[in-house]
Design an enzyme around this catalytic site. Structure first.
Site, mmCIF file in Angstrom:
data_model
loop_
_atom_site.group_PDB
_atom_site.id
_atom_site.type_symbol
_atom_site.label_atom_id
_atom_site.label_comp_id
_atom_site.label_asym_id
_atom_site.label_seq_id
_atom_site.Cartn_x
_atom_site.Cartn_y
_atom_site.Cartn_z
ATOM 1 N N GLY A 10 0.794 -1.242 0.000
ATOM 2 C CA GLY A 10 0.000 0.000 0.000
ATOM 3 C C GLY A 10 0.815 1.275 0.000
ATOM 4 O O GLY A 10 0.258 2.369 -0.106
ATOM 5 N N GLY A 12 2.996 1.812 -2.296
ATOM 6 C CA GLY A 12 3.352 2.018 -3.705
ATOM 7 C C GLY A 12 2.378 2.956 -4.404
ATOM 8 O O GLY A 12 1.543 3.623 -3.771
ATOM 9 N N ASP A 60 7.730 -7.553 5.166
ATOM 10 C CA ASP A 60 7.606 -8.315 3.920
ATOM 11 C C ASP A 60 6.382 -9.230 4.011
ATOM 12 O O ASP A 60 6.188 -9.862 5.053
ATOM 13 C CB ASP A 60 8.895 -9.146 3.760
ATOM 14 C CG ASP A 60 9.066 -9.635 2.350
ATOM 15 O OD1 ASP A 60 8.184 -10.348 1.856
ATOM 16 O OD2 ASP A 60 10.100 -9.301 1.737
ATOM 17 N N VAL A 61 5.603 -9.334 2.930
ATOM 18 C CA VAL A 61 4.439 -10.243 2.969
ATOM 19 C C VAL A 61 4.864 -11.690 3.201
ATOM 20 O O VAL A 61 4.041 -12.501 3.620
ATOM 21 C CB VAL A 61 3.590 -10.259 1.668
ATOM 22 C CG1 VAL A 61 2.523 -9.214 1.677
ATOM 23 C CG2 VAL A 61 4.416 -10.229 0.424
ATOM 24 N N LEU A 80 -1.810 -6.087 -2.966
ATOM 25 C CA LEU A 80 -1.118 -5.463 -4.102
ATOM 26 C C LEU A 80 0.373 -5.766 -4.103
ATOM 27 O O LEU A 80 1.042 -5.580 -5.125
ATOM 28 C CB LEU A 80 -1.258 -3.929 -4.044
ATOM 29 C CG LEU A 80 -2.647 -3.313 -3.975
ATOM 30 C CD1 LEU A 80 -2.504 -1.799 -3.827
ATOM 31 C CD2 LEU A 80 -3.443 -3.619 -5.216
ATOM 32 N N TYR A 183 6.135 -12.824 -15.110
ATOM 33 C CA TYR A 183 5.230 -11.914 -14.391
ATOM 34 C C TYR A 183 3.766 -12.269 -14.661
ATOM 35 O O TYR A 183 2.946 -12.329 -13.730
ATOM 36 C CB TYR A 183 5.534 -10.466 -14.808
ATOM 37 C CG TYR A 183 4.561 -9.449 -14.247
ATOM 38 C CD1 TYR A 183 4.574 -9.106 -12.892
ATOM 39 C CD2 TYR A 183 3.623 -8.822 -15.066
ATOM 40 C CE1 TYR A 183 3.677 -8.168 -12.378
ATOM 41 C CE2 TYR A 183 2.735 -7.885 -14.565
ATOM 42 C CZ TYR A 183 2.762 -7.565 -13.222
ATOM 43 O OH TYR A 183 1.869 -6.640 -12.709
ATOM 44 N N ARG A 251 -2.533 -0.121 -26.344
ATOM 45 C CA ARG A 251 -2.732 -0.432 -24.928
ATOM 46 C C ARG A 251 -3.918 0.384 -24.399
ATOM 47 O O ARG A 251 -4.405 1.296 -25.053
ATOM 48 C CB ARG A 251 -1.481 -0.041 -24.106
ATOM 49 C CG ARG A 251 -0.222 -0.834 -24.438
ATOM 50 C CD ARG A 251 -0.318 -2.271 -23.963
ATOM 51 N NE ARG A 251 0.942 -2.972 -24.153
ATOM 52 C CZ ARG A 251 1.316 -3.565 -25.285
ATOM 53 N NH1 ARG A 251 0.518 -3.529 -26.349
ATOM 54 N NH2 ARG A 251 2.471 -4.187 -25.372
HETATM 55 N N1 LIG Z 1 0.836 -0.201 -12.400
HETATM 56 C C1 LIG Z 1 0.214 -0.926 -13.301
HETATM 57 O O1 LIG Z 1 0.053 -0.510 -14.468
HETATM 58 C C2 LIG Z 1 -0.319 -2.292 -12.957
HETATM 59 C C3 LIG Z 1 -0.989 -3.011 -13.958
HETATM 60 C C4 LIG Z 1 -1.483 -4.289 -13.650
HETATM 61 C C5 LIG Z 1 -1.368 -4.791 -12.364
HETATM 62 N N2 LIG Z 1 -0.696 -4.062 -11.415
HETATM 63 C C6 LIG Z 1 -0.585 -4.658 -10.074
HETATM 64 O O2 LIG Z 1 -0.996 -3.709 -9.110
HETATM 65 C C7 LIG Z 1 -0.240 -3.876 -7.909
HETATM 66 C C8 LIG Z 1 0.358 -2.549 -7.467
HETATM 67 O O3 LIG Z 1 1.213 -2.077 -8.497
HETATM 68 P P1 LIG Z 1 1.892 -0.625 -8.457
HETATM 69 O O4 LIG Z 1 1.918 -0.120 -9.850
HETATM 70 O O5 LIG Z 1 1.284 0.200 -7.381
HETATM 71 O O6 LIG Z 1 3.379 -1.035 -8.085
HETATM 72 P P2 LIG Z 1 4.401 -0.380 -7.033
HETATM 73 O O7 LIG Z 1 5.713 -1.020 -7.306
HETATM 74 O O8 LIG Z 1 4.301 1.097 -7.030
HETATM 75 O O9 LIG Z 1 3.810 -0.918 -5.649
HETATM 76 C C9 LIG Z 1 4.054 -2.213 -5.154
HETATM 77 C C10 LIG Z 1 4.375 -2.076 -3.677
HETATM 78 O O10 LIG Z 1 4.609 -3.390 -3.156
HETATM 79 C C11 LIG Z 1 5.691 -3.317 -2.252
HETATM 80 N N3 LIG Z 1 6.280 -4.651 -2.165
HETATM 81 C C12 LIG Z 1 6.988 -5.329 -3.108
HETATM 82 N N4 LIG Z 1 7.372 -6.519 -2.644
HETATM 83 C C13 LIG Z 1 6.894 -6.620 -1.382
HETATM 84 C C14 LIG Z 1 6.973 -7.601 -0.373
HETATM 85 N N5 LIG Z 1 7.634 -8.759 -0.566
HETATM 86 N N6 LIG Z 1 6.363 -7.364 0.826
HETATM 87 C C15 LIG Z 1 5.697 -6.202 1.043
HETATM 88 N N7 LIG Z 1 5.613 -5.222 0.120
HETATM 89 C C16 LIG Z 1 6.187 -5.423 -1.073
HETATM 90 C C17 LIG Z 1 6.637 -2.288 -2.857
HETATM 91 O O11 LIG Z 1 7.520 -1.738 -1.897
HETATM 92 C C18 LIG Z 1 5.646 -1.271 -3.401
HETATM 93 O O12 LIG Z 1 5.386 -0.254 -2.460
HETATM 94 C C19 LIG Z 1 0.774 -4.981 -8.189
HETATM 95 O O13 LIG Z 1 0.259 -6.194 -7.698
HETATM 96 C C20 LIG Z 1 0.843 -5.023 -9.699
HETATM 97 O O14 LIG Z 1 1.194 -6.310 -10.174
HETATM 98 C C21 LIG Z 1 -0.174 -2.830 -11.683
#
Ligand SMILES: NC(=O)c1ccc[n+]([C@@H]2O[C@H](COP(=O)([O-])OP(=O)(O)OC[C@H]3O[C@@H](n4cnc5c(N)ncnc54)[C@H](O)[C@@H]3O)[C@@H](O)[C@H]2O)c1
Length: 372
Positions: A10, A12, A60-61, A80, A183, A251
């Site tokens: 959260g 991110g 970490d999750v 997320l 991925y 896209r």
């Molecule tokens: N941004 C996009 O366009 C997009 C598209 C499709 C799906 N998603 C999905 O949405 C979700 C959020 O993406 P985002 O763009 O906000 O990415 P982001 O990288 O900004 O956020 C992900 C967050 O997860 C945290 N994280 C990573 N590994 C972790 C772990 N092991 N334990 C705890 N925290 C951890 C990171 O520190 C980060 O704050 C992800 O699951 C991603 O796969 C994103």
């Protein structure tokens, strides 16, 4: 009624916007995030944009005991936390499987012992591989991946067996997944595992397949994810955005506030439990057009995007969302017009510094034979 919501990942980009919306609508928010350096920089620390009312648990999750602490008193989870990058997942395989698959498994095992009312899991359009397309005679087809010979010739379009070019059409949830990167495989595993375990333990679970999400707070220095953020990082350093293939790949760009609204709907919906939903804008745009649009709104139209005529392993040609299912079942309706969203992004970019790491990230892929 106030819900106590845990958002993993959260801190991110998307999660912080969901936190804002949940807090605005009267819910309480706890975030579990390990502040991954690739996203948050090496210094780490609580991101300044994260609302002060969101409780942050740094962890970490995959850390069972930290997760159990974070779940204390929680009614609903939005999952997320993930490593996010198609290209990087093709060589950092162990780390992608650990964070995305094992991380989700640890969460689900914890939830099996202490079920919550609701689980929302972030999946991705990447599970579709190529989006749905149509032949000239009107029949819809699931296109095959383009072969290496075709790509080496610079023949970028999707073709059927007879060599006829296929026309992309919106992709519904019913399209058979076609996983073309680690991925994508991770995201599919995450959504399936969450739906299976959710059903077994009476946790109302909804999976959302996000398309290309854009908006303020996207990690600009992370060269592996977010095409608009990557282009912005180039422009902020007065360099041309690098566009793969011929730039005409299509896209679906959806604003992060629309994605946050979709998550809130998934948290409260009474219909669609146990299902997956596309969360996009429902509109298609070419990658070259968004590179041009971004250069214009940031006042750098003198910088022409560079078309590399190269392809990246795991990339697809076209995919954009059919959102009719999420409209009718969740009541989802994207609100942010693309132009207005870009203007807002440009205003946010004005105050940002970006470390442009795209050359080194591309060199890494090239070294491994993943770009040609
Ligand atoms: N941004 C996009 O366009 C997009 C598209 C499709 C799906 N998603 C999905 O949405 C979700 C959020 O993406 P985002 O763009 O906000 O990415 P982001 O990288 O900004 O956020 C992900 C967050 O997860 C945290 N994280 C990573 N590994 C972790 C772990 N092991 N334990 C705890 N925290 C951890 C990171 O520190 C980060 O704050 C992800 O699951 C991603 O796969 C994103």
């Amino acid at each position: 009624m106030t819900k106590h919501v845990l958002i993993t990942g959260g801190a991110g980009f998307i999660g912080s916007h969901i936190a804002d919306l949940l807090l605005r609508t009267g819910h309480s928010v706890r975030v579990l995030d390990n502040l991954t350096p690739q996203v948050h920089g090496d210094v780490g620390g609580r991101p300044h944009y994260l609302d002060a009312d969101a409780e942050l648990v740094i962890g970490d999750v995959r850390d069972r005991s930290r997760l159990e602490t974070a779940l204390d008193g929680i009614d609903a989870v939005i999952h997320l936390a993930a490593a996010v990058g198609v290209g990087q997942s093709m060589y950092d395989i162990v780390s992608y499987v650990q964070t995305n698959d094992v991380g989700t498994a640890v969460l689900l095992e914890a939830l099996s012992k202490r079920p919550v009312e609701r689980l929302v899991v972030a999946s991705s359009m990447s599970v579709y591989g190529e989006g749905l397309a149509r032949r000239m005679d009107g029949t819809a087809v699931s296109p095959k991946e383009r072969g290496l010979d075709q790509l080496r010739r610079g023949d970028w379009e999707l073709r059927d067996r007879d060599g006829e070019v296929l026309r992309p059409i919106p992709t519904p949830e019913s399209k058979q997944p076609a996983l073309s990167s680690v991925y994508a495989l991770n995201k599919y595993t995450q959504e399936r595992m969450a739906l299976i375990v959710g059903k077994a333990y009476g946790i109302s679970t909804v999976a959302l397949r996000f398309f290309n999400v854009y908006g303020p707070r996207q990690a600009l220095s992370n060269p592996y994810t977010g095409v608009l953020a990557i282009f912005a990082a180039r422009l902020l350093n007065s360099r041309p955005p690098l566009v793969f293939e011929d730039g005409l790949q299509q896209r679906d760009f959806v604003h992060v506030s629309d994605v946050a609204r979709a998550c809130l709907l998934a948290l409260t919906t009474q219909t669609g439990i146990g299902q997956v939903f596309n969360i996009g804008s429902g509109q298609s745009r070419t990658v070259i057009s968004i590179a041009d649009d971004l250069a214009r709104v940031v006042g750098m139209s003198q910088i022409t995007p560079r078309i590399t005529a190269k392809y990246r392993s795991g990339d697809i040609r076209h995919c954009f969302a059919d959102i009719s299912q999420s409209r009718t079942t969740l009541g989802y309706s994207p609100q942010v017009d693309f132009r207005a969203g870009l203007e807002e992004l440009a205003a946010w970019l004005e105050g940002q510094l970006a470390d442009d790491k795209i050359d080194s990230a591309t060199a890494e892929l090239e070294r491994r034979g993943l770009v040609a």
